[in-house]
Write a protein that holds these residues in place. Structure first.
Motif, PDB file in Angstrom:
ATOM      1  N   ARG A 123      -9.191  27.024  10.831  1.00 51.82           N
ATOM      2  CA  ARG A 123      -8.443  26.571  12.017  1.00 51.82           C
ATOM      3  C   ARG A 123      -8.034  27.755  12.894  1.00 51.82           C
ATOM      4  NH1 ARG A 123     -10.114  21.793  11.459  1.00 51.82           N
ATOM      5  NH2 ARG A 123      -8.995  20.356  10.131  1.00 51.82           N
ATOM      6  N   ARG A 124      -7.575  28.828  12.268  1.00 47.06           N
ATOM      7  CA  ARG A 124      -7.168  29.989  13.076  1.00 47.06           C
ATOM      8  C   ARG A 124      -8.374  30.638  13.747  1.00 47.06           C
ATOM      9  NH1 ARG A 124      -3.048  30.182   9.060  1.00 47.06           N
ATOM     10  NH2 ARG A 124      -4.075  31.712   7.734  1.00 47.06           N
ATOM     11  N   LEU A 125      -9.515  30.679  13.056  1.00 51.69           N
ATOM     12  CA  LEU A 125     -10.731  31.186  13.690  1.00 51.69           C
ATOM     13  C   LEU A 125     -11.095  30.325  14.895  1.00 51.69           C
ATOM     14  CD1 LEU A 125     -12.906  32.018  10.561  1.00 51.69           C
ATOM     15  CD2 LEU A 125     -11.907  33.656  12.169  1.00 51.69           C
ATOM     16  N   ALA A 126     -11.008  29.012  14.730  1.00 50.85           N
ATOM     17  CA  ALA A 126     -11.326  28.103  15.837  1.00 50.85           C
ATOM     18  C   ALA A 126     -10.356  28.300  17.000  1.00 50.85           C
ATOM     19  CB  ALA A 126     -11.291  26.654  15.355  1.00 50.85           C
ATOM     20  N   LEU A 127      -9.090  28.516  16.693  1.00 49.92           N
ATOM     21  CA  LEU A 127      -8.102  28.745  17.750  1.00 49.92           C
ATOM     22  C   LEU A 127      -8.384  30.039  18.507  1.00 49.92           C
ATOM     23  CD1 LEU A 127      -4.858  27.569  15.953  1.00 49.92           C
ATOM     24  CD2 LEU A 127      -5.798  26.617  18.079  1.00 49.92           C
ATOM     25  N   VAL A 128      -8.686  31.098  17.788  1.00 51.04           N
ATOM     26  CA  VAL A 128      -8.987  32.369  18.454  1.00 51.04           C
ATOM     27  C   VAL A 128     -10.236  32.218  19.308  1.00 51.04           C
ATOM     28  CG1 VAL A 128      -9.679  34.777  18.115  1.00 51.04           C
ATOM     29  CG2 VAL A 128      -7.798  33.818  16.773  1.00 51.04           C
ATOM     30  N   GLU A 129     -11.260  31.565  18.766  1.00 51.41           N
ATOM     31  CA  GLU A 129     -12.488  31.363  19.537  1.00 51.41           C
ATOM     32  C   GLU A 129     -12.195  30.562  20.807  1.00 51.41           C
ATOM     33  OE1 GLU A 129     -17.053  30.099  18.733  1.00 51.41           O
ATOM     34  OE2 GLU A 129     -15.536  28.713  17.956  1.00 51.41           O
ATOM     35  N   ARG A 130     -11.433  29.489  20.664  1.00 46.55           N
ATOM     36  CA  ARG A 130     -11.117  28.627  21.826  1.00 46.55           C
ATOM     37  C   ARG A 130     -10.279  29.378  22.851  1.00 46.55           C
ATOM     38  NH1 ARG A 130      -9.395  27.158  25.637  1.00 46.55           N
ATOM     39  NH2 ARG A 130      -8.871  25.101  26.417  1.00 46.55           N
ATOM     40  N   LEU A 131      -9.254  30.100  22.392  1.00 47.95           N
ATOM     41  CA  LEU A 131      -8.369  30.808  23.317  1.00 47.95           C
ATOM     42  C   LEU A 131      -9.058  32.004  23.963  1.00 47.95           C
ATOM     43  CD1 LEU A 131      -5.010  30.584  21.369  1.00 47.95           C
ATOM     44  CD2 LEU A 131      -5.635  29.395  23.490  1.00 47.95           C
ATOM     45  N   ALA A 132     -10.100  32.523  23.348  1.00 52.50           N
ATOM     46  CA  ALA A 132     -10.863  33.609  23.971  1.00 52.50           C
ATOM     47  C   ALA A 132     -11.609  33.100  25.197  1.00 52.50           C
ATOM     48  CB  ALA A 132     -11.834  34.221  22.963  1.00 52.50           C
ATOM     49  N   GLN A 133     -11.885  31.797  25.229  1.00 51.19           N
ATOM     50  CA  GLN A 133     -12.571  31.194  26.376  1.00 51.19           C
ATOM     51  C   GLN A 133     -11.618  31.024  27.556  1.00 51.19           C
ATOM     52  OE1 GLN A 133     -14.160  27.522  24.878  1.00 51.19           O
ATOM     53  NE2 GLN A 133     -15.383  28.545  23.317  1.00 51.19           N
ATOM     54  N   ALA A 134     -10.399  30.556  27.260  1.00 56.08           N
ATOM     55  CA  ALA A 134      -9.405  30.333  28.313  1.00 56.08           C
ATOM     56  C   ALA A 134      -8.069  29.988  27.671  1.00 56.08           C
ATOM     57  CB  ALA A 134      -9.834  29.188  29.222  1.00 56.08           C
ATOM     58  N   PRO A 135      -6.965  30.394  28.297  1.00 58.06           N
ATOM     59  CA  PRO A 135      -5.644  30.007  27.790  1.00 58.06           C
ATOM     60  C   PRO A 135      -5.507  28.484  27.753  1.00 58.06           C
ATOM     61  CG  PRO A 135      -5.447  31.728  29.451  1.00 58.06           C
ATOM     62  CD  PRO A 135      -6.879  31.249  29.478  1.00 58.06           C
ATOM     63  N   ALA A 136      -4.652  28.001  26.849  1.00 62.92           N
ATOM     64  CA  ALA A 136      -4.468  26.554  26.721  1.00 62.92           C
ATOM     65  C   ALA A 136      -3.117  26.248  26.095  1.00 62.92           C
ATOM     66  CB  ALA A 136      -5.583  25.954  25.872  1.00 62.92           C
ATOM     67  N   ALA A 137      -2.624  25.050  26.369  1.00 63.23           N
ATOM     68  CA  ALA A 137      -1.390  24.552  25.768  1.00 63.23           C
ATOM     69  C   ALA A 137      -1.705  23.913  24.420  1.00 63.23           C
ATOM     70  CB  ALA A 137      -0.736  23.533  26.694  1.00 63.23           C
ATOM     71  N   VAL A 138      -0.671  23.717  23.617  1.00 61.99           N
ATOM     72  CA  VAL A 138      -0.836  23.173  22.261  1.00 61.99           C
ATOM     73  C   VAL A 138      -1.544  21.823  22.283  1.00 61.99           C
ATOM     74  CG1 VAL A 138       0.370  22.378  20.189  1.00 61.99           C
ATOM     75  CG2 VAL A 138       1.162  24.414  21.369  1.00 61.99           C
ATOM     76  N   GLY A 139      -1.140  20.943  23.188  1.00 62.31           N
ATOM     77  CA  GLY A 139      -1.754  19.614  23.260  1.00 62.31           C
ATOM     78  C   GLY A 139      -3.244  19.691  23.559  1.00 62.31           C
ATOM     79  N   GLU A 140      -3.604  20.576  24.463  1.00 68.04           N
ATOM     80  CA  GLU A 140      -5.008  20.756  24.806  1.00 68.04           C
ATOM     81  C   GLU A 140      -5.792  21.315  23.620  1.00 68.04           C
ATOM     82  OE1 GLU A 140      -7.640  23.088  28.222  1.00 68.04           O
ATOM     83  OE2 GLU A 140      -5.457  23.275  28.216  1.00 68.04           O
ATOM     84  N   LEU A 141      -5.185  22.279  22.916  1.00 72.32           N
ATOM     85  CA  LEU A 141      -5.836  22.856  21.740  1.00 72.32           C
ATOM     86  C   LEU A 141      -6.024  21.805  20.653  1.00 72.32           C
ATOM     87  CD1 LEU A 141      -3.882  26.222  21.650  1.00 72.32           C
ATOM     88  CD2 LEU A 141      -6.316  25.942  22.188  1.00 72.32           C
ATOM     89  N   ALA A 142      -5.004  20.994  20.445  1.00 73.31           N
ATOM     90  CA  ALA A 142      -5.085  19.938  19.427  1.00 73.31           C
ATOM     91  C   ALA A 142      -6.210  18.967  19.765  1.00 73.31           C
ATOM     92  CB  ALA A 142      -3.752  19.208  19.321  1.00 73.31           C
ATOM     93  N   GLU A 143      -6.310  18.605  21.028  1.00 77.36           N
ATOM     94  CA  GLU A 143      -7.365  17.684  21.454  1.00 77.36           C
ATOM     95  C   GLU A 143      -8.744  18.329  21.309  1.00 77.36           C
ATOM     96  OE1 GLU A 143      -8.758  15.605  25.592  1.00 77.36           O
ATOM     97  OE2 GLU A 143      -6.601  15.628  25.135  1.00 77.36           O
ATOM     98  N   ASP A 144      -8.865  19.571  21.746  1.00 71.80           N
ATOM     99  CA  ASP A 144     -10.156  20.272  21.670  1.00 71.80           C
ATOM    100  C   ASP A 144     -10.638  20.428  20.232  1.00 71.80           C
ATOM    101  OD1 ASP A 144     -10.103  20.503  24.422  1.00 71.80           O
ATOM    102  OD2 ASP A 144      -9.696  22.661  24.433  1.00 71.80           O
ATOM    103  N   LEU A 145      -9.698  20.719  19.319  1.00 69.17           N
ATOM    104  CA  LEU A 145     -10.071  20.964  17.927  1.00 69.17           C
ATOM    105  C   LEU A 145     -10.025  19.710  17.065  1.00 69.17           C
ATOM    106  CD1 LEU A 145      -8.254  24.371  17.334  1.00 69.17           C
ATOM    107  CD2 LEU A 145     -10.610  23.970  18.060  1.00 69.17           C
ATOM    108  N   GLY A 146      -9.461  18.629  17.612  1.00 65.54           N
ATOM    109  CA  GLY A 146      -9.391  17.378  16.866  1.00 65.54           C
ATOM    110  C   GLY A 146      -8.440  17.430  15.682  1.00 65.54           C
ATOM    111  N   VAL A 147      -7.330  18.142  15.846  1.00 66.52           N
ATOM    112  CA  VAL A 147      -6.330  18.234  14.775  1.00 66.52           C
ATOM    113  C   VAL A 147      -4.951  17.914  15.353  1.00 66.52           C
ATOM    114  CG1 VAL A 147      -7.646  19.897  13.410  1.00 66.52           C
ATOM    115  CG2 VAL A 147      -6.028  20.723  15.097  1.00 66.52           C
ATOM    116  N   PRO A 148      -4.002  17.513  14.511  1.00 61.16           N
ATOM    117  CA  PRO A 148      -2.669  17.170  14.989  1.00 61.16           C
ATOM    118  C   PRO A 148      -1.945  18.381  15.601  1.00 61.16           C
ATOM    119  CG  PRO A 148      -2.996  16.392  12.737  1.00 61.16           C
ATOM    120  CD  PRO A 148      -4.156  17.266  13.069  1.00 61.16           C
ATOM    121  N   GLN A 149      -1.115  18.112  16.610  1.00 61.29           N
ATOM    122  CA  GLN A 149      -0.366  19.168  17.276  1.00 61.29           C
ATOM    123  C   GLN A 149       0.501  19.994  16.323  1.00 61.29           C
ATOM    124  OE1 GLN A 149       1.871  17.951  20.705  1.00 61.29           O
ATOM    125  NE2 GLN A 149       0.038  17.513  21.903  1.00 61.29           N
TER     126      GLN A 149
END
Length: 107
Positions: free
Chosen positions: A21-47
């Motif tokens: 999950r942390r690897l996925a978060l770093v990969e996603r945030l390296a693309q563009a900043p995001a809020a928690v809700g957006e990250l949860a939706e993008d990764l398909g995991v609870p906020q």
């Protein structure tokens, strides 16, 4: 010895990143900043789970949050780490795409 401290801190960095999950978060945030809700939706995991992992990444000073009213937008702080994560993920993706070699020793 100074090098021992560098190895220790580097081991701590890898321990922090030793979570899918942390690897996925770093990969996603390296693309563009995001809020928690957006990250949860993008990764398909609870906020709440995203928030827990972001807390670990913040404590390791790998990401930071910027508050705008009620929204906190997260971004990667350390581009070196983003590159390490990207390279490691690319390595695994390439490995998965290669045909499996037969090992005559069975190992």
């Amino acid at each position: 010895m100074v090098e021992d401290e560098v190895y220790e801190r580097t081991a701590e960095l890898f321990a922090t990143l030793a979570s899918p999950r942390r690897l996925a978060l770093v990969e996603r945030l390296a693309q563009a900043p995001a809020a928690v809700g957006e990250l949860a939706e993008d990764l398909g995991v609870p906020q709440p789970l995203v928030s827990q992992h972001l807390r670990v990444l913040r404590q390791a000073r790998l990401v930071r949050g910027r508050r705008d009213g009620r929204t906190v937008t997260y971004e990667v702080v350390d581009e070196h780490v983003a590159h390490v994560v990207a390279d490691a993920l690319e390595h695994e993706r390439e490995h998965d795409a290669r045909p499996q070699e037969h090992d005559p020793d069975g190992g």
